[in-house]
Design an enzyme around this catalytic site. Structure first.
Site, PDB file in Angstrom:
ATOM      1  NE  ARG A  37      -3.966  -2.125   2.164  1.00 16.58           N
ATOM      2  CZ  ARG A  37      -4.678  -2.446   3.101  1.00 16.58           C
ATOM      3  NH1 ARG A  37      -4.390  -1.970   4.538  1.00 16.58           N
ATOM      4  NH2 ARG A  37      -5.414  -3.456   3.166  1.00 16.58           N
ATOM      5  CD  GLU A  49      -5.140  -8.647  -4.259  1.00 21.50           C
ATOM      6  OE1 GLU A  49      -5.422  -9.943  -3.781  1.00 21.50           O
ATOM      7  OE2 GLU A  49      -5.284  -7.593  -3.316  1.00 21.50           O
ATOM      8  CB  THR A  55      -0.286 -17.294   2.011  1.00 27.34           C
ATOM      9  OG1 THR A  55      -0.283 -18.354   1.292  1.00 27.34           O
ATOM     10  CG2 THR A  55       0.666 -17.424   3.098  1.00 27.34           C
ATOM     11  CG  LEU A  92       4.919 -17.506   0.230  1.00 19.86           C
ATOM     12  CD1 LEU A  92       4.760 -16.492  -0.741  1.00 19.86           C
ATOM     13  CD2 LEU A  92       4.042 -17.183   1.294  1.00 19.86           C
ATOM     14  CE1 TYR A  94      -2.696 -25.572  -1.349  1.00 24.30           C
ATOM     15  CE2 TYR A  94      -1.909 -23.867   0.333  1.00 24.30           C
ATOM     16  CZ  TYR A  94      -2.635 -25.097  -0.169  1.00 24.30           C
ATOM     17  OH  TYR A  94      -3.521 -25.559   1.002  1.00 24.30           O
ATOM     18  CB  CYS A 210     -20.002  -6.652  17.071  1.00 23.45           C
ATOM     19  SG  CYS A 210     -20.089  -8.417  16.228  1.00 23.45           S
TER      20      CYS A 210
END
Length: 352
Positions: A37, A49, A55, A92, A94, A210
């Site tokens: 960011r 992404e 993950t 990581l 996969y 909440c």
DNA sequence: AAAACGGGGCA
DNA sequence: TGCCCAGTTTT
């Protein structure tokens, strides 16, 4: 489906404007500071992404930093050898994500500029509906709503939807229209990130916070006194138990490893401790003997609960296909999956 | 030890 | 649509 006067989904859509405003205001004040960011770029969005596909943020952070330092842009990634890409991804999991990310960089390279619409991204490697919406909304302001697990959880609670869903992908498909109806088209990227941020930090699976939720007054669970923990209702997954026998075979300062073929569906082009089958030995030859495993590990992965037994073994002669001797002092240079890397380290310490 | 988290590819 | 991917963290 007939409209009911107390349809919470319709009420939510009717209150879309205050929902968007409250959500965005909360996000702009509470968004976590994350490396993708800061000084955002298309490349950073895409890499983050892909890493975040299966993950969590906390796990991704060190890998992301290392990746950006080594391969700072699409051109560097496209030019990188596959071995470097896999090595950077090591741990990581996969691994098809890493291979797809690599393919994606190479697919983008010849284009004059990257596509800006989600439909165009969908045809690229490793890009599904979620990633296409995330990338194009964040970088190009595309009017595409993301629906990941976080968003499903938030929407199921906001609308007190007690429908039992077979799996998460069915739920995601069902909630896509509601997510689109709520999208803030004035700031689609921030809206999408705000939804996921809310799911990741407040609207938690088991202990939702909440009291600090910016949209609790618009939440059907909240107004009806329902337990948000019970939403969404997802069918429990079937778990299959599996036992694998593996060989630990060290000789002349070298370790015998199996290298998965490049086209393999799993662990493509990675090294692993050879299974009994890959060694050309029936698993029964391991289990049938009185030999005890050097190491036993259990792990859960996708729908499997796997017990891994690693036995001391002799190398077969001749060596079956895809088996290689790797010098012990070169082990760090090759890529193993996370668990295999840990087992090898553990066994090298135990049997010097 | 078990549960939680979690998108895309592919037949 | 249904199954597979071969992982880490939290409880």
């Amino acid at each position: 489906m007939p409209d009911r006067p107390d349809n919470p989904q319709a009420a939510l859509i009717a209150a879309a404007a205050p929902f968007r405003a409250a959500l965005l205001d909360w996000y702009r004040r509470h968004a976590r500071v994350l490396p993708w960011r800061n000084a955002p770029s298309l490349y950073k969005t895409v890499v983050s992404e892909f890493m975040l596909q299966q993950t969590q943020v906390k796990t991704v952070l060190p890998y992301f930093a290392r990746w950006i330092a080594a391969l700072p842009d699409f051109a560097a990634l496209a030019a990188a050898p596959e071995a470097q890409v896999l090595k950077l991804w090591e741990g990581l999991g996969y691994y098809s994500r890493a291979r797809n990310l690599h393919k994606l960089a190479r697919a983008l390279a010849p284009l004059p500029e990257p596509p800006r619409r989600p439909e165009e991204w969908l045809s690229l490697p490793g890009i599904g509906p979620y990633t296409a919406a995330a990338i194009t909304s964040i970088n190009f302001g595309a009017h595409a709503a993301v629906v990941d697990g976080n968003v499903v959880r938030i929407l199921a609670r906001l609308s007190a939807d007690g429908t039992p869903y077979r799996d998460s992908s069915t739920a995601a498909k069902t909630f896509a229209p509601l997510a689109s109806a709520l999208l803030n088209t004035a700031a689609p990227g921030d809206h999408n990130q705000a939804m996921m941020e809310l799911g990741a930090t407040l609207c938690l699976r088991r202990k939702p916070l909440c009291l600090t939720c910016p949209v609790r007054t618009l939440c059907a669970c909240h107004s009806r006194g329902l337990e948000p923990e019970n939403y969404p209702r997802l069918a429990p997954r079937q778990i299959e138990k599996l036992t694998v026998a593996r060989a630990w075979c060290v000789k002349n300062g070298k370790l015998l490893l199996h290298r998965t073929p490049a086209k393999s569906r799993r662990l493509a082009h990675l090294y692993e401790l050879p299974s009994a089958e890959q060694l050309g030995t029936r698993a029964g030859d391991f289990f049938g003997t009185t030999a005890k495993p050097l190491l036993t590990k259990k792990r859960g992965i996708t729908r499997y609960q796997i017990t891994e037994n690693i036995f001391a073994a002799e190398a077969p002669e001749p060596l079956p296909a895809d088996l290689e001797w790797i010098a012990l002092d070169e082990l760090e240079a090759i890529t193993l999956s996370g668990p295999h890397r840990r087992w090898v380290r553990e066994l090298l310490r135990a049997t010097p």
